[in-house]
Design an enzyme around this catalytic site. Structure first.
Site, PDB file in Angstrom:
ATOM      1  CG  ASP A  77      -9.655   4.318   3.901  1.00 22.13           C
ATOM      2  OD1 ASP A  77     -10.058   4.118   2.744  1.00 22.13           O
ATOM      3  OD2 ASP A  77      -8.553   4.833   4.170  1.00 22.13           O
ATOM      4  NE  ARG A 110     -12.702   1.175  -0.056  1.00 21.40           N
ATOM      5  CZ  ARG A 110     -11.771   1.883   0.579  1.00 21.40           C
ATOM      6  NH1 ARG A 110     -10.492   1.680   0.342  1.00 21.40           N
ATOM      7  NH2 ARG A 110     -12.124   2.775   1.473  1.00 21.40           N
ATOM      8  N   GLY A 147     -16.235   5.324  -3.535  1.00 20.76           N
ATOM      9  CA  GLY A 147     -17.643   5.390  -3.898  1.00 20.76           C
ATOM     10  C   GLY A 147     -18.184   6.790  -4.095  1.00 20.76           C
ATOM     11  CG  ASP A 171      -2.294   0.650   0.887  1.00 17.91           C
ATOM     12  OD1 ASP A 171      -2.326   1.903   0.888  1.00 17.91           O
ATOM     13  OD2 ASP A 171      -3.305  -0.047   0.649  1.00 17.91           O
ATOM     14  CG  ASP A 172       0.461   6.096   0.604  1.00 13.05           C
ATOM     15  OD1 ASP A 172       1.486   6.316  -0.060  1.00 13.05           O
ATOM     16  OD2 ASP A 172      -0.378   6.970   0.897  1.00 13.05           O
ATOM     17  CE  LYS A 224      -6.011   1.010  -1.338  1.00 11.51           C
ATOM     18  NZ  LYS A 224      -5.791   0.821   0.121  1.00 11.51           N
ATOM     19  CG  ASP A 275      -6.223   5.875  -1.944  1.00  5.92           C
ATOM     20  OD1 ASP A 275      -7.436   6.157  -1.920  1.00  5.92           O
ATOM     21  OD2 ASP A 275      -5.599   5.506  -0.923  1.00  5.92           O
TER      22      ASP A 275
END
Length: 281
Positions: free
Chosen positions: A210, A206, A190, A77-78, A153, A155
């Protein structure tokens, strides 16, 4: 179980069941024919990631039998990158955290029968303040493909709310142009109703903000990000109410079992967020 988990759970399950219908026609890039399963670093490690963490996670996916059960994606991830691009404008992994580089790390993961995932952002910066991919989509997609990335992924921090579809379509096009099959996980929370348009753009999207390690958070993600949306999901494109908090401190054993079962019920991606080094078979 009913009384301990609350009436909102039963309402969410009822909405899920009532909304079930034929699968939607989704992105056909050969990926995501079933919801992806694997591991992501964020829920437990956040920015505290390095090459050792990833190599241990890879070993544990294999030795715990998770890989044989289908949990094959190992996703960073990040916080894997440096704070600035290099002189040529390329993203670069933090050499202190990842001294072997991403290409070598990806290869070592794939040699175990796993798949390698990475994180980027559709804005100017990632959520943790590292360089984003906006206006660098083609360069970053080509770089990820050269590293052997299997999963992205993507973001949505530090970006305008009005051009969500444009920004995610830009990365979709860039990934396709590389010629490498890369699962495209859209993490725009979303905000732009991706279930209405993302079936031709990403492999999953998504559906809410989160998740966190609390039962209220699990129910929020379920209520806001799953109930009523089953008709939009199908092979190639899935609703994603966020990663699993199973094994992360904060949920009771009963809540963890229910969380996992509900994510499976709504055909969500099953990405483990726990520290694999601390769990047993």
């Amino acid at each position: 179980m009913y009384h301990s988990l609350g009436p909102s759970l039963s309402c969410a399950v009822l909405c899920i069941v009532v909304s079930w219908c034929s699968p939607a026609v989704s992105l056909n890039n050969g990926l995501g024919r079933t919801p992806p399963m694997g591991f992501n670093t964020w829920n437990y490690f956040a920015c505290n990631i390095n090459e050792t963490v990833i190599r241990v996670a890879a070993d544990r996916l294999v030795t715990l039998g998770l890989a044989d059960a289908g949990y094959t994606y190992l996703n960073l991830d990040d916080c894997w990158a440096t704070r600035a691009r290099d002189a040529t404008g390329q993203l670069q992994p933090d050499p202190a955290k990842f001294p072997s580089g991403m290409q070598a790390l990806a290869l070592s993961i794939q040699q175990k029968g796993l798949q390698f995932g990475i994180y980027a952002d559709a804005g100017l910066f990632t959520c943790a303040g590292f360089p984003g991919s906006r206006y660098h989509e083609a360069d970053d997609a080509a770089l990820f493909a050269s590293w052997g990335v299997d999963y992205l992924k993507y973001d949505n921090c530090f970006s305008a709310a009005l051009d969500v579809q444009q920004r995610y379509t830009a990365m979709h096009d860039a990934l396709n142009s590389t010629g490498r099959p890369i699962y495209f996980s859209m993490c725009e929370w979303g905000v732009a109703g991706p279930w209405h348009w993302a079936e031709s753009v990403g492999n999953s999207w998504r559906t809410d903000a989160d998740i966190g390690p609390s039962w209220d958070s699990v129910l929020r993600c379920l209520d806001n990000g799953a109930a009523g949306l089953a008709k939009f999901a199908g092979p190639g494109g899935w609703n994603d109410p966020d990663m699993l908090e199973v094994g992360v401190p904060g949920l009771t054993p009963a809540q963890q079992r229910s969380h996992f079962a509900l994510w499976a019920l709504v055909k969500a991606p099953l990405l483990i967020g726990a520290d694999l080094a601390s769990i047993s078979a």
